[in-house]
Structures are given as C-alpha cells and as structure tokens.
Design an enzyme around this catalytic site. Structure first.
Site, short mmCIF file in Angstrom:
data_model
loop_
_atom_site.label_atom_id
_atom_site.label_comp_id
_atom_site.label_asym_id
_atom_site.label_seq_id
_atom_site.Cartn_x
_atom_site.Cartn_y
_atom_site.Cartn_z
N ASP A 28 8.93 -0.05 8.34
CA ASP A 28 7.58 -0.05 7.79
C ASP A 28 7.67 0.14 6.28
O ASP A 28 8.60 0.77 5.78
CB ASP A 28 6.72 1.07 8.40
CG ASP A 28 5.25 0.84 8.11
OD1 ASP A 28 4.65 -0.04 8.77
OD2 ASP A 28 4.70 1.50 7.22
N GLN A 29 6.69 -0.41 5.59
CA GLN A 29 6.64 -0.28 4.14
C GLN A 29 5.23 0.10 3.71
O GLN A 29 4.25 -0.48 4.18
CB GLN A 29 7.03 -1.60 3.48
CG GLN A 29 7.04 -1.52 1.96
CD GLN A 29 7.46 -2.83 1.35
OE1 GLN A 29 6.69 -3.77 1.34
NE2 GLN A 29 8.68 -2.89 0.86
#
Length: 193
Positions: A70-71
C-alpha cells in the site's frame, strides 16, 4: 517444491513491477476497506493496509506466499489518497506544489502454512516543483493519473512535476518496493534466481 506466489492487489502498476522479477505469480483482489482509522498517521495506514491485504488473501490461499502493498502520500502528516477524478487531482497537485511529500510505501509478505509474516516500509521523499495552474492542467489532461496516490506518475510525464526523489528502493514510488519485496520473498523460501 516452491510455493505459489500471489500478489494481493488489483493495481496494474504493482503487477507490472512484479513481472520484473520473472517469477510466476497470480493476482487476487484483497477486498480490504482502505478507510483510514481516526487519527491514523500516513505511515501507520500504509503499513496496516499492506499487512491486511496480504493476510486477507492468505486466509483464502493458506499455502501460498502472499504479497500485500500500500502507498499513502504524506503531506505534513496528512494522508492524500488516490484522487479518483480530475477535480480532486487538480486540487491535490495545487496543494502539493512547492512542497516536500513522503510517499509511504509499505509491503508485507505472509504465508499462513509456515506462519511467515514480515512487513517493511520504503519511504520516498519527493519534492514537487512550484507548478502553475496551467502546468497542472496540461499534466492532468495528458496523463490522467486519477488512480495514483498524490495524483502523479513518476514513471511517466509526472517526472516533470518534480525537483527531486530520494529513496533507497527505486520502485517504491511506483507502488511496490522490489528490493524489500525480494528480500522478504527470499526469507519466505521463494527462490528468485
């Protein structure tokens, strides 16, 4: 016998990055609610979601080695998500011009069968140029980065929006830190070479 490898992501960018490893893998949607918790910092959000995504798919495929990532774009402690449309992308880029952001990119690798679980964070410091409204508009029309955290694709024309990128894992800004991913896959028993 090597375990099945699964990327717990529907992101085409992460799938393209995984292809660089020349490793057979499958893709499964993690079906995880990505809503930030009350007061959750961007770093904690990215780490939590990467692990939740990997765990969610590992529950369905307990023998597999599952990668979640995830970012979250971090503007002075405020999480900026994927804009989803032109108006929100334009507003994000106007807020980000002349600013330094940290793109908090987390990765987790989970295998339920052998109780393997690791996660790591690859923060990327990004300095945005002081962009004019016209430059922002031209960029958005050209690239339409509405599915990217922070409204910019550094692997494309978005590189022209930036003054500097500082990272020890060069693919982290695109959405999957491959150095860390490869390290965790090796630790999970996946032979990359």
């Amino acid at each position: 016998m090597q375990r099945q490898v699964i990327l717990a992501s529907t992101s085409r960018y992460r799938r393209e990055l995984m292809n660089r490893l020349h490793l057979p893998f499958e893709v499964q949607a993690p079906e995880v609610d990505e809503t930030p918790l009350e007061g959750e910092a961007p770093r904690a959000l990215a780490e939590r979601l990467a692990l939740e995504k990997a765990r969610a798919v590992a529950r369905r495929f307990p023998e597999a080695v599952v990668i979640g990532s995830d970012q979250v774009a971090d503007l002075a402690g405020e999480p900026l998500g994927k804009p989803g449309d032109h108006a929100r992308a334009s507003a994000q880029l106007r807020r980000m011009r002349g600013q330094t952001l940290i793109f908090q990119t987390a990765v987790a690798v989970v295998c339920q069968a052998n109780s393997f679980e690791q996660r790591d964070l690859a923060p990327v410091r990004v300095v945005f140029r002081d962009l004019s409204d016209a430059a922002i508009e031209r960029y958005l029309v050209a690239e339409q980065p509405y599915d990217c955290a922070g409204s910019a694709k550094s692997e494309g024309l978005g590189i022209a929006l930036l003054e500097a990128i500082d990272s020890d894992d060069p693919t982290a800004l695109v959405g999957l830190p491959l150095i860390r991913t490869a390290r965790m896959l090796r630790a999970a028993g996946v032979d990359l070479l």
